[in-house]
Design a protein around this motif. Structure first.
Motif, PDB file in Angstrom:
ATOM      1  N   ASP A  36       0.910  -1.210  -0.005  1.00  0.00           N
ATOM      2  CA  ASP A  36       0.026  -0.026  -0.075  1.00  0.00           C
ATOM      3  C   ASP A  36       0.715   1.206  -0.141  1.00  0.00           C
ATOM      4  N   ILE A  37       2.063   1.165   0.696  1.00  0.00           N
ATOM      5  CA  ILE A  37       2.826   2.522   0.741  1.00  0.00           C
ATOM      6  C   ILE A  37       3.982   2.205  -0.069  1.00  0.00           C
ATOM      7  N   LYS A  38       3.955   1.245  -1.060  1.00  0.00           N
ATOM      8  CA  LYS A  38       5.058   1.289  -2.146  1.00  0.00           C
ATOM      9  C   LYS A  38       6.615   1.211  -1.696  1.00  0.00           C
ATOM     10  N   GLU A  39       6.448   0.491  -0.647  1.00  0.00           N
ATOM     11  CA  GLU A  39       8.047  -0.058  -0.080  1.00  0.00           C
ATOM     12  C   GLU A  39       8.487  -1.325  -0.757  1.00  0.00           C
ATOM     13  N   ARG A  40       9.210  -1.316  -1.857  1.00  0.00           N
ATOM     14  CA  ARG A  40       9.322  -2.543  -2.755  1.00  0.00           C
ATOM     15  C   ARG A  40      10.468  -3.254  -1.887  1.00  0.00           C
ATOM     16  N   ASP A  41      11.534  -2.768  -1.227  1.00  0.00           N
ATOM     17  CA  ASP A  41      12.692  -3.706  -0.757  1.00  0.00           C
ATOM     18  C   ASP A  41      11.993  -4.435   0.472  1.00  0.00           C
ATOM     19  N   GLN A  42      11.228  -3.936   1.321  1.00  0.00           N
ATOM     20  CA  GLN A  42      10.829  -4.485   2.287  1.00  0.00           C
ATOM     21  C   GLN A  42       9.874  -5.621   1.935  1.00  0.00           C
ATOM     22  N   THR A  43       8.910  -5.397   1.002  1.00  0.00           N
ATOM     23  CA  THR A  43       8.195  -6.375   0.326  1.00  0.00           C
ATOM     24  C   THR A  43       8.712  -7.423  -0.301  1.00  0.00           C
ATOM     25  N   SER A  44       9.930  -7.126  -0.952  1.00  0.00           N
ATOM     26  CA  SER A  44      10.591  -8.413  -1.472  1.00  0.00           C
ATOM     27  C   SER A  44      11.277  -9.275  -0.424  1.00  0.00           C
ATOM     28  N   PHE A  45      11.669  -8.733   0.518  1.00  0.00           N
ATOM     29  CA  PHE A  45      12.510  -9.531   1.691  1.00  0.00           C
ATOM     30  C   PHE A  45      11.517 -10.253   2.300  1.00  0.00           C
ATOM     31  N   LEU A  46      10.270  -9.521   2.535  1.00  0.00           N
ATOM     32  CA  LEU A  46       9.289 -10.467   3.535  1.00  0.00           C
ATOM     33  C   LEU A  46       8.620 -11.289   2.670  1.00  0.00           C
ATOM     34  N   ILE A  49      12.270 -13.596  -9.640  1.00  0.00           N
ATOM     35  CA  ILE A  49      12.722 -12.509  -8.960  1.00  0.00           C
ATOM     36  C   ILE A  49      13.826 -11.815  -9.636  1.00  0.00           C
ATOM     37  N   VAL A  50      13.483 -10.450  -9.471  1.00  0.00           N
ATOM     38  CA  VAL A  50      14.541  -9.469 -10.042  1.00  0.00           C
ATOM     39  C   VAL A  50      15.219  -9.024  -8.868  1.00  0.00           C
ATOM     40  N   PHE A  51      16.407  -9.249  -8.846  1.00  0.00           N
ATOM     41  CA  PHE A  51      17.140  -9.304  -7.506  1.00  0.00           C
ATOM     42  C   PHE A  51      17.931  -7.761  -7.329  1.00  0.00           C
ATOM     43  N   THR A  52      17.831  -7.139  -6.142  1.00  0.00           N
ATOM     44  CA  THR A  52      18.867  -6.119  -6.065  1.00  0.00           C
ATOM     45  C   THR A  52      19.980  -6.686  -5.238  1.00  0.00           C
ATOM     46  N   PRO A  53      21.179  -6.304  -4.869  1.00  0.00           N
ATOM     47  CA  PRO A  53      22.247  -6.924  -4.187  1.00  0.00           C
ATOM     48  C   PRO A  53      21.631  -7.295  -2.787  1.00  0.00           C
ATOM     49  N   ALA A  54      20.927  -6.353  -2.007  1.00  0.00           N
ATOM     50  CA  ALA A  54      20.368  -6.967  -0.801  1.00  0.00           C
ATOM     51  C   ALA A  54      19.381  -7.991  -0.825  1.00  0.00           C
ATOM     52  N   SER A  55      18.523  -7.868  -1.679  1.00  0.00           N
ATOM     53  CA  SER A  55      17.324  -9.073  -1.843  1.00  0.00           C
ATOM     54  C   SER A  55      18.071 -10.352  -2.252  1.00  0.00           C
ATOM     55  N   HIS A  56      19.191 -10.289  -2.900  1.00  0.00           N
ATOM     56  CA  HIS A  56      19.701 -11.355  -3.251  1.00  0.00           C
ATOM     57  C   HIS A  56      20.344 -11.962  -2.103  1.00  0.00           C
ATOM     58  N   ALA A  57      21.175 -11.279  -1.305  1.00  0.00           N
ATOM     59  CA  ALA A  57      21.455 -11.712  -0.052  1.00  0.00           C
ATOM     60  C   ALA A  57      20.581 -12.400   0.975  1.00  0.00           C
ATOM     61  N   SER A  58      19.486 -11.762   1.184  1.00  0.00           N
ATOM     62  CA  SER A  58      18.590 -12.244   1.994  1.00  0.00           C
ATOM     63  C   SER A  58      17.837 -13.585   1.456  1.00  0.00           C
ATOM     64  N   PHE A  59      17.682 -13.670   0.054  1.00  0.00           N
ATOM     65  CA  PHE A  59      17.359 -14.732  -0.660  1.00  0.00           C
ATOM     66  C   PHE A  59      18.337 -15.913  -0.420  1.00  0.00           C
ATOM     67  N   LEU A  60      19.492 -15.546  -0.435  1.00  0.00           N
ATOM     68  CA  LEU A  60      20.492 -16.757  -0.261  1.00  0.00           C
ATOM     69  C   LEU A  60      20.558 -17.139   1.425  1.00  0.00           C
ATOM     70  N   ILE A  61      20.237 -16.136   2.157  1.00  0.00           N
ATOM     71  CA  ILE A  61      20.216 -16.630   3.657  1.00  0.00           C
ATOM     72  C   ILE A  61      18.804 -17.610   3.729  1.00  0.00           C
ATOM     73  N   PHE A  62      17.807 -17.231   3.239  1.00  0.00           N
ATOM     74  CA  PHE A  62      16.574 -18.157   3.708  1.00  0.00           C
ATOM     75  C   PHE A  62      16.595 -19.391   2.819  1.00  0.00           C
ATOM     76  N   LYS A  63      17.429 -19.166   1.446  1.00  0.00           N
ATOM     77  CA  LYS A  63      17.442 -20.585   0.847  1.00  0.00           C
ATOM     78  C   LYS A  63      18.436 -21.469   1.275  1.00  0.00           C
ATOM     79  N   THR A  64      19.325 -21.114   2.085  1.00  0.00           N
ATOM     80  CA  THR A  64      20.075 -21.902   2.797  1.00  0.00           C
ATOM     81  C   THR A  64      19.511 -22.304   4.178  1.00  0.00           C
ATOM     82  N   THR A  65      18.766 -21.588   4.632  1.00  0.00           N
ATOM     83  CA  THR A  65      17.898 -22.179   5.728  1.00  0.00           C
ATOM     84  C   THR A  65      16.795 -23.186   5.398  1.00  0.00           C
TER      85      THR A  65
END
Length: 104
Positions: free
Chosen positions: A39-49, A79-95
């Protein structure tokens, strides 16, 4: 500042997971939080969550593949990754690999 408040919301969801709340509760919080973030257009947080929410869905048995972060919440192939979202993805994928005993 709305961006920072959405980061706080994201980390709140992570904390309730880390403190052992039931996955159903976490899933409900993810859904409510994503709605606010979109709703408030926060893309990074949305992607991470979304990445984390898909991990929770996998843990609940709601995905056909336990270690692929794809299902009703998101598809890792889209997913179109940013460097930060890619790091988050790798952490949760490893988990996911770790929790499902896929060590190879």
């Amino acid at each position: 500042d709305t961006a920072m408040s959405m980061w706080c919301l994201y980390f709140y969801v992570i904390v309730i997971y880390m403190t052992g709340k039931p996955l159903k509760v976490i899933e409900e919080q993810c859904q409510a939080s994503i709605t606010q973030m979109v709703d408030i257009k926060e893309r990074d947080q949305t992607s991470f969550l979304r990445i984390f929410w898909q991990l929770c869905s996998n843990l609940m048995g709601l995905s056909n593949n336990t270690v692929e972060l794809s299902g009703k919440v998101m598809d890792e192939k889209d997913i179109v990754f940013t460097p930060a979202s890619h790091a988050s993805f790798l952490i949760f994928k490893t988990t996911a690999y770790s929790l499902f005993g896929r060590y190879e």
